[in-house]
Motif scaffolding. Structure first.
Motif, PDB file in Angstrom:
ATOM      1  N   LEU A  33       0.843  -1.181   0.000  1.00 15.87           N
ATOM      2  CA  LEU A  33       0.000   0.000   0.000  1.00 15.87           C
ATOM      3  C   LEU A  33       0.885   1.240   0.000  1.00 15.87           C
ATOM      4  O   LEU A  33       2.007   1.210   0.513  1.00 15.87           O
ATOM      5  N   GLY A  34       0.345   2.376  -0.553  1.00 18.33           N
ATOM      6  CA  GLY A  34       1.174   3.563  -0.725  1.00 18.33           C
ATOM      7  C   GLY A  34       0.985   4.643   0.314  1.00 18.33           C
ATOM      8  O   GLY A  34       1.705   5.650   0.277  1.00 18.33           O
ATOM      9  N   SER A  35       0.047   4.472   1.272  1.00 15.91           N
ATOM     10  CA  SER A  35      -0.162   5.524   2.271  1.00 15.91           C
ATOM     11  C   SER A  35      -0.638   4.923   3.584  1.00 15.91           C
ATOM     12  O   SER A  35      -1.159   3.800   3.633  1.00 15.91           O
ATOM     13  N   GLY A  36      -0.496   5.744   4.643  1.00 14.20           N
ATOM     14  CA  GLY A  36      -0.926   5.296   5.949  1.00 14.20           C
ATOM     15  C   GLY A  36      -2.436   5.190   6.052  1.00 14.20           C
ATOM     16  O   GLY A  36      -2.976   4.297   6.725  1.00 14.20           O
ATOM     17  N   ASP A  37      -3.161   6.104   5.384  1.00 16.09           N
ATOM     18  CA  ASP A  37      -4.623   6.056   5.407  1.00 16.09           C
ATOM     19  C   ASP A  37      -5.127   4.751   4.796  1.00 16.09           C
ATOM     20  O   ASP A  37      -6.086   4.145   5.303  1.00 16.09           O
ATOM     21  N   GLU A  38      -4.504   4.342   3.708  1.00 16.66           N
ATOM     22  CA  GLU A  38      -4.898   3.077   3.071  1.00 16.66           C
ATOM     23  C   GLU A  38      -4.641   1.901   4.010  1.00 16.66           C
ATOM     24  O   GLU A  38      -5.442   0.956   4.092  1.00 16.66           O
ATOM     25  N   ALA A  39      -3.525   1.948   4.712  1.00 12.82           N
ATOM     26  CA  ALA A  39      -3.180   0.861   5.631  1.00 12.82           C
ATOM     27  C   ALA A  39      -4.197   0.758   6.764  1.00 12.82           C
ATOM     28  O   ALA A  39      -4.674  -0.335   7.099  1.00 12.82           O
ATOM     29  N   ILE A  40      -4.549   1.907   7.363  1.00 13.49           N
ATOM     30  CA  ILE A  40      -5.515   1.908   8.468  1.00 13.49           C
ATOM     31  C   ILE A  40      -6.871   1.418   7.985  1.00 13.49           C
ATOM     32  O   ILE A  40      -7.560   0.640   8.668  1.00 13.49           O
ATOM     33  N   GLU A  41      -7.268   1.860   6.785  1.00 11.45           N
ATOM     34  CA  GLU A  41      -8.555   1.431   6.224  1.00 11.45           C
ATOM     35  C   GLU A  41      -8.558  -0.073   5.954  1.00 11.45           C
ATOM     36  O   GLU A  41      -9.555  -0.759   6.202  1.00 11.45           O
ATOM     37  N   ARG A  42      -7.455  -0.575   5.444  1.00 14.34           N
ATOM     38  CA  ARG A  42      -7.363  -2.019   5.147  1.00 14.34           C
ATOM     39  C   ARG A  42      -7.434  -2.843   6.432  1.00 14.34           C
ATOM     40  O   ARG A  42      -8.112  -3.881   6.492  1.00 14.34           O
ATOM     41  N   LEU A  43      -6.760  -2.406   7.466  1.00 13.96           N
ATOM     42  CA  LEU A  43      -6.796  -3.119   8.749  1.00 13.96           C
ATOM     43  C   LEU A  43      -8.192  -3.070   9.365  1.00 13.96           C
ATOM     44  O   LEU A  43      -8.657  -4.043   9.961  1.00 13.96           O
ATOM     45  N   ALA A  44      -8.877  -1.932   9.196  1.00 10.80           N
ATOM     46  CA  ALA A  44     -10.220  -1.792   9.754  1.00 10.80           C
ATOM     47  C   ALA A  44     -11.209  -2.730   9.073  1.00 10.80           C
ATOM     48  O   ALA A  44     -12.241  -3.091   9.646  1.00 10.80           O
ATOM     49  N   SER A  45     -10.908  -3.151   7.849  1.00 13.92           N
ATOM     50  CA  SER A  45     -11.801  -4.051   7.118  1.00 13.92           C
ATOM     51  C   SER A  45     -11.700  -5.500   7.578  1.00 13.92           C
ATOM     52  O   SER A  45     -12.438  -6.354   7.098  1.00 13.92           O
ATOM     53  N   GLY A  46     -10.764  -5.780   8.494  1.00 11.54           N
ATOM     54  CA  GLY A  46     -10.610  -7.141   9.012  1.00 11.54           C
ATOM     55  C   GLY A  46      -9.330  -7.816   8.593  1.00 11.54           C
ATOM     56  O   GLY A  46      -9.058  -8.952   9.012  1.00 11.54           O
ATOM     57  N   TYR A  47      -8.526  -7.170   7.795  1.00 14.06           N
ATOM     58  CA  TYR A  47      -7.253  -7.749   7.360  1.00 14.06           C
ATOM     59  C   TYR A  47      -6.276  -7.757   8.535  1.00 14.06           C
ATOM     60  O   TYR A  47      -6.094  -6.756   9.219  1.00 14.06           O
ATOM     61  N   SER A  48      -5.643  -8.906   8.752  1.00 12.92           N
ATOM     62  CA  SER A  48      -4.722  -9.039   9.884  1.00 12.92           C
ATOM     63  C   SER A  48      -3.419  -9.676   9.411  1.00 12.92           C
ATOM     64  O   SER A  48      -3.276 -10.901   9.378  1.00 12.92           O
ATOM     65  N   PRO A  49      -2.446  -8.847   9.030  1.00  9.92           N
ATOM     66  CA  PRO A  49      -1.175  -9.392   8.555  1.00  9.92           C
ATOM     67  C   PRO A  49      -0.322  -9.931   9.696  1.00  9.92           C
ATOM     68  O   PRO A  49      -0.522  -9.591  10.865  1.00  9.92           O
ATOM     69  N   SER A  50       0.630 -10.781   9.343  1.00  9.05           N
ATOM     70  CA  SER A  50       1.557 -11.309  10.344  1.00  9.05           C
ATOM     71  C   SER A  50       2.554 -10.247  10.784  1.00  9.05           C
ATOM     72  O   SER A  50       3.048 -10.279  11.918  1.00  9.05           O
ATOM     73  N   MET A  51       2.835  -9.292   9.880  1.00 15.39           N
ATOM     74  CA  MET A  51       3.802  -8.242  10.192  1.00 15.39           C
ATOM     75  C   MET A  51       3.578  -7.074   9.241  1.00 15.39           C
ATOM     76  O   MET A  51       3.040  -7.249   8.145  1.00 15.39           O
ATOM     77  N   ILE A  52       4.022  -5.870   9.657  1.00 14.66           N
ATOM     78  CA  ILE A  52       3.910  -4.678   8.813  1.00 14.66           C
ATOM     79  C   ILE A  52       5.287  -4.046   8.667  1.00 14.66           C
ATOM     80  O   ILE A  52       6.005  -3.861   9.661  1.00 14.66           O
ATOM     81  N   LEU A  53       5.666  -3.721   7.419  1.00 18.60           N
ATOM     82  CA  LEU A  53       6.861  -2.925   7.134  1.00 18.60           C
ATOM     83  C   LEU A  53       6.364  -1.517   6.814  1.00 18.60           C
ATOM     84  O   LEU A  53       5.716  -1.294   5.782  1.00 18.60           O
ATOM     85  N   LEU A  54       6.655  -0.558   7.700  1.00 15.95           N
ATOM     86  CA  LEU A  54       6.064   0.779   7.625  1.00 15.95           C
ATOM     87  C   LEU A  54       7.133   1.840   7.405  1.00 15.95           C
ATOM     88  O   LEU A  54       8.054   1.991   8.228  1.00 15.95           O
ATOM     89  N   ASP A  55       6.978   2.583   6.316  1.00 22.31           N
ATOM     90  CA  ASP A  55       7.906   3.679   6.026  1.00 22.31           C
ATOM     91  C   ASP A  55       7.649   4.818   7.011  1.00 22.31           C
ATOM     92  O   ASP A  55       6.513   5.138   7.351  1.00 22.31           O
ATOM     93  N   ILE A  56       8.734   5.456   7.463  1.00 23.72           N
ATOM     94  CA  ILE A  56       8.608   6.509   8.454  1.00 23.72           C
ATOM     95  C   ILE A  56       8.131   7.821   7.834  1.00 23.72           C
ATOM     96  O   ILE A  56       7.543   8.664   8.505  1.00 23.72           O
ATOM     97  N   MET A  57       8.411   8.003   6.532  1.00 25.72           N
ATOM     98  CA  MET A  57       8.032   9.236   5.839  1.00 25.72           C
ATOM     99  C   MET A  57       6.941   8.911   4.825  1.00 25.72           C
ATOM    100  O   MET A  57       7.191   8.306   3.791  1.00 25.72           O
TER     101      MET A  57
END
Length: 305
Positions: A33-57
């Motif tokens: 995913l290309g943004s933090g908003d997309e990530a939060i929305e995806r997680l809110a939909s029930g997606y539960s990854p084993s791990m997240i690699l998150l860019d600081i910027m």
């Protein structure tokens, strides 16, 4: 076994493509995913990854804000921060918020693989520990329920038995006050003593349930050992008489409420059962009685408690 999923959140497409190409051959299902908003929305939909690699910027919400939002809702998901050179202060802040680890761009292949594997291994161990704690809690609840059920059963059963036993003891006591010859008086005394002994056993059952619940209180009461021994012999008199045996007890004073039951179970009944019907008599001297008590010390102590 399903693949472990890794969510990559980075606004740089080249970074996303590189991580997907590097991690997919190792058996990971990589979502990008290309943004933090997309990530939060995806997680809110029930997606539960084993791990997240998150860019600081990130555009919009930066990595620190996204990290805080994710950790507030999904604290168990490990997150590795992706940072550039010279962003150490931001990395430290991210670690304080709850990041599991960090990687500095450009990535070293060996370091990337090692850190990802370490984070996933820690997540697996944490999940196993959590499940073990759940299982232990469920087992404890089941054991406590079973213990309560057993204690309730023992209490009810003891109460039901104790009621008629009190009646027998009361009637035997009244009968002792009537006009009886010597032989009849002895029989009634044995009935009275035997009933009292059975009532003591019933009370011991209740004491056992109290011990399990931690409500048992110790008592220290003086008593005459000779009386207890004679009562025990009275209980065995009929069995001894069948073999034409006689038993005598020497006087010896000790201090234990249940010595009568302990002596009966430890030695007296065995001596009568093992003696042949030759009219032999078995005597207990003071020294012998002390030996019998010492030999059964652990059992006597158990009865006392």
């Amino acid at each position: 076994m399903s693949k472990r999923s890794i969510l990559v959140v980075d606004d740089d497409k080249n970074t996303r493509d590189y991580l997907a190409a590097f991690l997919s051959p190792s058996g990971y299902a990589v979502d990008c995913l290309g943004s933090g908003d997309e990530a939060i929305e995806r997680l809110a939909s029930g997606y539960s990854p084993s791990m997240i690699l998150l860019d600081i910027m990130l555009p919009g919400k930066d990595g620190i804000e996204v990290l805080s939002n994710i950790k507030a809702i999904y604290p168990s998901i490990p997150i590795i921060i992706l940072s550039g050179i010279g962003q150490i202060k931001t990395v430290v802040e991210a670690m304080k918020i709850g990041a599991s680890d960090y990687l500095t761009k450009p990535f070293e292949s060996a370091e990337l693989r090692a850190r990802v594997c370490a984070a996933l291994r820690a997540k697996r161990l944490q999940d196993e520990l959590t499940q073990a704690n759940r299982d232990l809690f469920a087992a404890r609840v089941a054991a406590e329920s079973a213990a309560r059920t057993k204690a309730d059963f023992l209490a009810n059963m003891s109460h039901e038995i104790r009621t008629p036993m009190n009646g027998i003891i009361a009637m035997a006591g009244l009968l002792l006050e009537t006009s009886l010859n010597h032989e009849q008086h002895g029989y009634v005394e044995t009935i009275y003593s035997s009933s009292d002994s059975l009532l003591t056993i019933i009370n011991d059952i209740l004491d056992f349930s109290k011990i399990e619940s931690g409500k048992f209180e110790l008592e220290n009461q003086p008593f005459d050992l000779r009386v207890c021994i004679e009562d025990s012999l009275d209980l065995l008199a009929a069995k001894a008489a069948e073999k034409k045996l006689a038993a005598e007890a020497a006087e010896k004073k000790q201090n234990c409420e249940q010595a009568r039951s302990a002596l009966k179970n430890l030695q007296l009944g065995g001596r009568i059962s093992s003696t042949n019907a030759q009219g032999e008599r078995d005597y207990f001297s003071d020294a012998q009685m002390a030996q019998e008590i010492e030999r059964g010390k652990k059992s006597v102590d158990t009865w006392c408690r």
